[in-house]
Enzyme design. Structure first.
Site, mmCIF file in Angstrom:
data_model
loop_
_atom_site.group_PDB
_atom_site.id
_atom_site.type_symbol
_atom_site.label_atom_id
_atom_site.label_comp_id
_atom_site.label_asym_id
_atom_site.label_seq_id
_atom_site.Cartn_x
_atom_site.Cartn_y
_atom_site.Cartn_z
ATOM 1 N N SER A 20 53.665 36.975 37.760
ATOM 2 C CA SER A 20 52.694 37.634 36.889
ATOM 3 C C SER A 20 51.890 38.675 37.653
ATOM 4 O O SER A 20 51.201 39.486 37.044
ATOM 5 C CB SER A 20 51.773 36.604 36.234
ATOM 6 O OG SER A 20 51.381 35.631 37.146
ATOM 7 N N HIS A 76 58.585 38.889 32.823
ATOM 8 C CA HIS A 76 57.297 38.194 32.767
ATOM 9 C C HIS A 76 57.091 37.612 31.369
ATOM 10 O O HIS A 76 56.746 38.324 30.428
ATOM 11 C CB HIS A 76 56.168 39.181 33.132
ATOM 12 C CG HIS A 76 54.820 38.570 33.142
ATOM 13 N ND1 HIS A 76 53.677 39.249 32.786
ATOM 14 C CD2 HIS A 76 54.408 37.311 33.475
ATOM 15 C CE1 HIS A 76 52.633 38.451 32.898
ATOM 16 N NE2 HIS A 76 53.053 37.273 33.303
ATOM 17 N N GLU A 107 57.519 41.057 29.434
ATOM 18 C CA GLU A 107 57.459 42.329 30.150
ATOM 19 C C GLU A 107 58.671 42.368 31.083
ATOM 20 O O GLU A 107 58.874 41.440 31.872
ATOM 21 C CB GLU A 107 56.152 42.432 30.938
ATOM 22 C CG GLU A 107 54.923 42.530 30.027
ATOM 23 C CD GLU A 107 53.602 42.571 30.781
ATOM 24 O OE1 GLU A 107 52.703 43.292 30.336
ATOM 25 O OE2 GLU A 107 53.447 41.859 31.800
ATOM 26 N N ASN A 121 48.009 42.301 31.674
ATOM 27 C CA ASN A 121 46.918 41.926 32.582
ATOM 28 C C ASN A 121 46.078 43.123 32.995
ATOM 29 O O ASN A 121 44.932 42.965 33.399
ATOM 30 C CB ASN A 121 47.464 41.206 33.813
ATOM 31 C CG ASN A 121 47.589 39.717 33.544
ATOM 32 O OD1 ASN A 121 46.881 39.169 32.700
ATOM 33 N ND2 ASN A 121 48.501 39.060 34.240
HETATM 34 P P1 NAI Z 1 53.839 25.434 37.967
HETATM 35 O O1 NAI Z 1 53.020 25.059 39.139
HETATM 36 O O2 NAI Z 1 53.592 24.757 36.667
HETATM 37 O O3 NAI Z 1 55.400 25.218 38.318
HETATM 38 C C1 NAI Z 1 55.994 25.684 39.498
HETATM 39 C C2 NAI Z 1 57.179 24.773 39.820
HETATM 40 O O4 NAI Z 1 57.926 25.356 40.851
HETATM 41 C C3 NAI Z 1 56.758 23.379 40.295
HETATM 42 O O5 NAI Z 1 57.427 22.412 39.503
HETATM 43 C C4 NAI Z 1 57.217 23.340 41.759
HETATM 44 O O6 NAI Z 1 57.651 22.058 42.136
HETATM 45 C C5 NAI Z 1 58.355 24.325 41.736
HETATM 46 N N1 NAI Z 1 58.644 24.938 43.022
HETATM 47 C C6 NAI Z 1 57.776 25.375 43.970
HETATM 48 N N2 NAI Z 1 58.453 25.911 45.003
HETATM 49 C C7 NAI Z 1 59.772 25.832 44.690
HETATM 50 C C8 NAI Z 1 60.952 26.260 45.342
HETATM 51 N N3 NAI Z 1 60.922 26.849 46.533
HETATM 52 N N4 NAI Z 1 62.137 26.016 44.732
HETATM 53 C C9 NAI Z 1 62.188 25.427 43.530
HETATM 54 N N5 NAI Z 1 61.092 25.004 42.855
HETATM 55 C C10 NAI Z 1 59.904 25.225 43.431
HETATM 56 O O7 NAI Z 1 53.717 27.028 37.818
HETATM 57 P P2 NAI Z 1 53.822 27.930 36.514
HETATM 58 O O8 NAI Z 1 52.493 28.027 35.881
HETATM 59 O O9 NAI Z 1 54.986 27.487 35.713
HETATM 60 O O10 NAI Z 1 54.124 29.361 37.149
HETATM 61 C C11 NAI Z 1 55.383 29.708 37.653
HETATM 62 C C12 NAI Z 1 55.465 31.218 37.810
HETATM 63 O O11 NAI Z 1 55.251 31.840 36.530
HETATM 64 C C13 NAI Z 1 54.423 31.825 38.743
HETATM 65 O O12 NAI Z 1 55.000 32.922 39.388
HETATM 66 C C14 NAI Z 1 53.313 32.283 37.788
HETATM 67 O O13 NAI Z 1 52.528 33.320 38.299
HETATM 68 C C15 NAI Z 1 54.153 32.761 36.616
HETATM 69 N N6 NAI Z 1 53.478 32.774 35.306
HETATM 70 C C16 NAI Z 1 52.655 31.746 34.940
HETATM 71 C C17 NAI Z 1 52.028 31.756 33.703
HETATM 72 C C18 NAI Z 1 51.151 30.629 33.265
HETATM 73 O O14 NAI Z 1 50.389 30.806 32.289
HETATM 74 N N7 NAI Z 1 51.196 29.475 33.897
HETATM 75 C C19 NAI Z 1 52.227 32.883 32.757
HETATM 76 C C20 NAI Z 1 53.183 33.869 33.213
HETATM 77 C C21 NAI Z 1 53.747 33.818 34.466
#
Ligand code: NAI
Length: 390
Positions: free
Chosen positions: A118, A139, A151, A189
């Site tokens: 993001s 995104h 996006e 954003n």
């Molecule tokens: P989250 O913390 O809920 O999930 C991330 C997952 O990735 C975890 O289950 C973790 O165990 C896993 N993980 C970490 N390192 C890893 C690796 N090397 N290999 C495989 N799995 C791995 O995070 P979330 O919120 O789902 O965010 C994920 C991405 O999406 C980030 O880049 C965030 O900026 C982006 N994003 C998040 C939004 C939100 O509202 N939460 C909205 C749009 C984008």
């Protein structure tokens, strides 16, 4: 049968993306570094599908087939099969680059590698790969199955054909993809910054209370008042995004973070999740003040003008096309108005006059008129239909 989609990271976003891809008929390979995270994600997805059955949105048979299309994988070796890989792991450039190096090596050369970042540079993530031309940003918004906007961000070295392929695939998933230049904050954003910062500014100036500002913006059709929204997002997250934008744009005054919000973060008043933010929680009722119409107009005019100026700036600097910017703000942030189309309809003179007045009164560059707004004034008719130059 088409090649499966692999989703790496089974947290909030990864599980949502896996769910929507499976619902769209794709075979999905789901991987997380913590195996129990992917198992939990699949359970949650099945729970969601059960709810869809109860609501009559899907048949029992189709729900079962959807669940069966998601396969948990425990090794990256399984990625050889994938035609598209979507990464949704932790938001950290070094960790993402390490992963992309592995994805680059483990997938077949024509596989598209997408990141759900993001805030990071897609170009920087792609630089970890031997084949950066197949790396792109997708995104998604939270919750991914419900929010239609995606996006789509080509990095500097992304092959143009990859953009078209990804957009087409997302359209097949019934999403609304908008192509965006690889710049901090992408569209949503970035263009949404004034919704938060100008509201805090109005409050800091003593022009209105948080309750009044929220009520005015909700009465204007915005789904959630800015302070309720900051509390919902989390003041720590919202502050960090603003601070990142400010730094990424080398101190651009429009993105300057607010001390008011920093103090809330320091006090642990993060919003809903901590039980207190701008408001105390739980709070069942939305604020109901009925602001004086003149105050309400002043609040809505100030925030909307700053949003229009920001949108015009994003258009001017080629972040996306004008209609793409409007579409993104409507489908990604649920704005009730098309910011730039308003300019076609009502002209830009009113916005320019107000900004000039504020810049003169405050003596701050934050209120300077974007060259985009002036230019839109000169070519009102065709700017809206022009193709974006990414
Ligand atoms: P989250 O913390 O809920 O999930 C991330 C997952 O990735 C975890 O289950 C973790 O165990 C896993 N993980 C970490 N390192 C890893 C690796 N090397 N290999 C495989 N799995 C791995 O995070 P979330 O919120 O789902 O965010 C994920 C991405 O999406 C980030 O880049 C965030 O900026 C982006 N994003 C998040 C939004 C939100 O509202 N939460 C909205 C749009 C984008």
């Amino acid at each position: 049968m088409s090649r499966p989609v692999a989703v790496i990271g089974a947290g909030t976003m990864g599980s949502g993306i896996a769910q929507l891809a499976a619902l769209a008929g794709e075979r999905v390979l789901l991987y997380d570094v913590e195996p129990n995270r992917s198992a939990t994600a699949l359970e949650n997805i099945k729970g969601f599908l059960d709810k869809m059955i109860k609501k009559g949105q899907i048949s029992v048979h189709a729900a079962k087939a959807t669940g069966n299309r998601i396969q948990l994988i425990s090794s990256m070796a399984a990625l050889q099969e994938a035609g598209l890989v979507i990464e949704a792991i932790v938001e950290n450039l070094e960790i993402k680059k390490e992963l992309f190096q592995i994805l680059d090596a483990q997938s077949s050369p024509e596989t598209i590698l997408a990141t759900n970042t993001s805030s990071l540079s897609v170009t920087a993530i792609a630089a970890a790969c031997k084949h950066p031309e197949r790396v792109i940003g997708t995104h998604f918004f939270n919750p991914a199955p419900l929010m239609s906007l995606v996006e789509v961000i080509p990095g500097l070295r992304t092959r143009p054909a990859t953009v078209g392929t990804v957009i087409h695939r997302l359209q097949q998933w019934k999403k609304s993809p908008v192509a965006v230049k690889d710049t901090p904050g992408f569209i949503v954003n970035r263009v949404a910054r004034p919704y938060y910062s100008e509201s805090i500014r109005l409050f800091e100036e003593g022009i209105a209370t948080v309750e009044t500002i929220d009520a005015a913006m909700q009465a204007a059709g915005f789904p959630l008042g800015p302070f309720l929204l900051m509390d919902y997002i989390g003041n720590d997250i919202n502050y960090a995004v603003t601070e990142n934008m400010f730094n990424a744009y080398y101190g651009e005054p429009r993105y300057r973070p607010s001390i008011t919000q920093l103090r809330l973060v320091e006090a642990g008043r993060l919003g809903r999740k901590s039980g207190h933010g701008f408001y105390p929680y739980p709070q069942d009722d939305l604020p109901q003040p009925d602001p004086d119409p003149a105050i309400r107009k002043r609040i809505v005019d100030r925030i909307t003008t700053m949003l229009v100026n920001e949108a015009a700036d994003a258009w001017y600097f080629g972040i996306a096309g004008a209609s793409g910017i409007d579409e993104a703000m409507q489908s990604g942030a649920r704005y009730p108005i098309r910011l730039l189309y308003q300019c076609v309809k009502n002209g830009v003179d009113h916005f320019i006059r107000q900004l000039e007045e504020w810049q003169h009164f405050y003596g701050e560059d934050r209120y300077r008129v974007s060259p985009g707004l002036r230019m839109i004034g000169e070519k009102l008719e065709n700017f809206y239909t022009e193709k974006p130059r990414l």
